[in-house]
Design a protein around this motif. Structure first.
Motif, PDB file in Angstrom:
ATOM      1  N   SER A   1       0.852  -1.166   0.202  1.00 57.53           N
ATOM      2  CA  SER A   1      -0.226  -0.370   0.239  1.00 57.53           C
ATOM      3  C   SER A   1       1.020   1.183  -0.042  1.00 57.53           C
ATOM      4  O   SER A   1       1.040   2.312  -1.139  1.00 57.53           O
ATOM      5  CB  SER A   1      -1.094   0.061   1.428  1.00 57.53           C
TER       6      SER A   1
ATOM      7  N   LEU B   1       2.805   1.295  -3.466  1.00 58.36           N
ATOM      8  CA  LEU B   1       1.761   2.303  -4.797  1.00 58.36           C
ATOM      9  C   LEU B   1       1.640   3.675  -4.266  1.00 58.36           C
ATOM     10  O   LEU B   1       1.085   4.229  -5.465  1.00 58.36           O
ATOM     11  CB  LEU B   1       0.724   1.588  -4.636  1.00 58.36           C
ATOM     12  N   HIS B   2       1.256   3.815  -2.541  1.00 52.23           N
ATOM     13  CA  HIS B   2       0.624   5.043  -2.645  1.00 52.23           C
ATOM     14  C   HIS B   2       1.452   6.632  -2.730  1.00 52.23           C
ATOM     15  O   HIS B   2       1.784   6.932  -3.898  1.00 52.23           O
ATOM     16  CB  HIS B   2       0.462   5.330  -1.199  1.00 52.23           C
TER      17      HIS B   2
ATOM     18  N   ILE C   1      -3.994   5.416  -2.244  1.00 50.91           N
ATOM     19  CA  ILE C   1      -3.776   4.248  -2.590  1.00 50.91           C
ATOM     20  C   ILE C   1      -3.946   4.118  -1.354  1.00 50.91           C
ATOM     21  O   ILE C   1      -5.043   3.043  -0.666  1.00 50.91           O
ATOM     22  CB  ILE C   1      -2.782   3.220  -2.620  1.00 50.91           C
TER      23      ILE C   1
ATOM     24  N   LEU D   1      -7.697   3.236  -0.618  1.00 53.27           N
ATOM     25  CA  LEU D   1      -8.423   2.306  -1.606  1.00 53.27           C
ATOM     26  C   LEU D   1      -9.771   1.207  -0.645  1.00 53.27           C
ATOM     27  O   LEU D   1      -8.425   0.471  -0.258  1.00 53.27           O
ATOM     28  CB  LEU D   1      -7.713   1.870  -2.975  1.00 53.27           C
TER      29      LEU D   1
ATOM     30  N   GLN E   1      -9.831   1.923  -8.314  1.00 50.05           N
ATOM     31  CA  GLN E   1      -9.488   3.613  -8.760  1.00 50.05           C
ATOM     32  C   GLN E   1      -8.746   3.553  -9.995  1.00 50.05           C
ATOM     33  O   GLN E   1      -8.018   2.047 -10.670  1.00 50.05           O
ATOM     34  CB  GLN E   1      -8.739   4.040  -7.882  1.00 50.05           C
TER      35      GLN E   1
ATOM     36  N   ASN F   1      -5.983   5.082 -11.820  1.00 57.86           N
ATOM     37  CA  ASN F   1      -4.307   5.721 -11.233  1.00 57.86           C
ATOM     38  C   ASN F   1      -3.638   6.325 -12.602  1.00 57.86           C
ATOM     39  O   ASN F   1      -3.764   5.487 -13.628  1.00 57.86           O
ATOM     40  CB  ASN F   1      -4.028   4.661 -10.577  1.00 57.86           C
TER      41      ASN F   1
ATOM     42  N   VAL G   1      -6.991   0.090 -10.445  1.00 56.45           N
ATOM     43  CA  VAL G   1      -6.349  -0.505  -9.571  1.00 56.45           C
ATOM     44  C   VAL G   1      -7.326  -0.975  -8.447  1.00 56.45           C
ATOM     45  O   VAL G   1      -8.638  -0.587  -8.174  1.00 56.45           O
ATOM     46  CB  VAL G   1      -5.227   0.442  -8.742  1.00 56.45           C
TER      47      VAL G   1
ATOM     48  N   ARG H   1      -8.748  -3.801  -5.630  1.00 56.27           N
ATOM     49  CA  ARG H   1      -7.580  -5.222  -4.061  1.00 56.27           C
ATOM     50  C   ARG H   1      -8.215  -6.298  -4.218  1.00 56.27           C
ATOM     51  O   ARG H   1      -8.658  -6.934  -4.745  1.00 56.27           O
ATOM     52  CB  ARG H   1      -8.133  -4.402  -2.400  1.00 56.27           C
TER      53      ARG H   1
ATOM     54  N   TYR I   1      -2.717  -5.834  -4.303  1.00 57.71           N
ATOM     55  CA  TYR I   1      -3.408  -4.813  -5.277  1.00 57.71           C
ATOM     56  C   TYR I   1      -2.874  -5.353  -6.500  1.00 57.71           C
ATOM     57  O   TYR I   1      -2.114  -5.436  -6.652  1.00 57.71           O
ATOM     58  CB  TYR I   1      -2.889  -3.223  -5.113  1.00 57.71           C
TER      59      TYR I   1
END
Length: 346
Positions: free
Chosen positions: A60, A63-64, A71, A74, A80, A82, A97, A99, A104
């Protein structure tokens, strides 16, 4: 060895385009397939898309720190849009994206898979995150049209409650807009799901049909032809929920934020139609009188329109759009006619 999913598609008459794009058709010309998409419920093998899985306890945060959206917000049943951008704020890839438990799933154009796998992997360093290509394990099947819920029910699957939401389980359903879903299934189960969707009335169609629906929904997908060309707002990415302006830094964030808050955006993406016998191409330049021999924009995506000609998404200078004299390929090329998008572009 060919996967059982690709073998099944071959057996039912799927034809794959050369060049590794993953584009597929079912023997008809592409316009016949987009006509099916406009008039009924279709089932599409989404082989032109590919998915990376990000797993590990740092997935997480990893990617954030790289993507344009938040992210960390999410949710388990959410999805989402992205982007991953260059330091200059240009989109190198667009992603859907969602889960899968703690993992992810990052879906992008198949022709960018290898390069983005390598590029994102360069940022892993000591992070506890693993990036893996899901192609050997999972198949993506698209359903679109008024009978999507019926087709899902025939396979024992549930329609997510709203756009940009997803189910959890061994087979996942991601609802990308009110009338379209993606079914993400283990390779071994994909052929059986396809048969159930078809038995429920979904008619097989190819990549052109799905791409036409993307275009009419105003959803851009970055491919090799358009990589590193556009800042997110040029593609209306903030309008479809693909950019967070409250999160911290990520590659290109300063440019994206400056574009948003200093009002310097001169180009936007628009939906358009071209009545031309020669198919336009993604990445092709556009021209208008106010820019003379210089390009005023580029085509992002294109597909044959059900009634003839071609529908396209095009990034165009706002002044050229207002003059409504934009042409394809040269200052005297075929003119395009702008159409309303399903969301407001200011």
């Amino acid at each position: 060895m060919q996967s059982p999913w690709l073998l099944h598609l071959d057996q039912i008459g799927a034809r794959f385009a050369e060049g590794g794009s993953g584009s597929v058709s079912f023997g008809d010309d592409a316009r016949a397939e987009t006509t099916r998409a406009a008039n009924g419920t279709i089932v599409v093998p989404l082989t032109h898309l590919a998915t990376l899985r990000a797993s590990g306890e740092d997935a997480s945060a990893f990617l954030h720190n790289l993507f344009s959206n938040d992210i960390k917000k999410l949710e388990l049943h959410g999805a989402q849009w992205n982007s991953f951008n260059s330091p200059k704020g240009r989109m190198l890839a667009s992603f859907l994206v969602w889960r899968d438990g703690n993992d992810y799933m990052l879906q992008l154009s198949a022709d960018l898979l290898a390069a983005m796998h390598k590029k994102l992997g360069m940022y892993v360093l000591r992070s506890k995150v693993r990036l893996s290509d899901t192609t050997p394990d999972l198949a993506a099947i698209g359903l679109a049209g008024p009978a999507v819920a019926t087709a899902l029910d025939a396979a024992g699957l549930t329609l997510p409650p709203e756009a940009m939401s997803a189910t959890q389980g061994a087979i996942q359903v991601v609802r990308v807009d009110p009338a379209r879903v993606q079914v993400i299934a283990p390779i071994a189960q994909a052929a059986d799901l396809w048969k159930k969707f078809a038995a429920a009335g979904a008619v097989p169609a190819g990549t052109a049909a799905w791409r036409c629906l993307d275009i009419r929904a105003g959803i851009p997908v970055i491919t090799q032809s358009t990589q590193d060309e556009f800042v997110a707002q040029m593609l209306n990415f903030e309008l479809i929920g693909g950019v967070s302006f409250q999160k911290g830094c990520y590659p290109g964030q300063e440019i994206v934020a400056r574009t948003q808050y200093l009002g310097k955006l001169k180009k936007r993406m628009f939906l358009a139609h071209a009545e031309t016998a020669l198919a336009p191409a993604a990445g092709q330049d556009l021209y208008a009188p106010d820019f003379g021999d210089q390009s005023c924009g580029k085509i992002v995506q294109v597909a044959p329109a059900p009634g003839g000609g071609f529908d396209l998404l095009a990034v165009v200078q706002l002044s050229s759009r207002d003059a409504d004299q934009v042409r394809i390929g040269s200052p005297d090329g075929d003119i395009i006619r702008f159409l309303p998008l399903p969301y407001t572009v200011s």
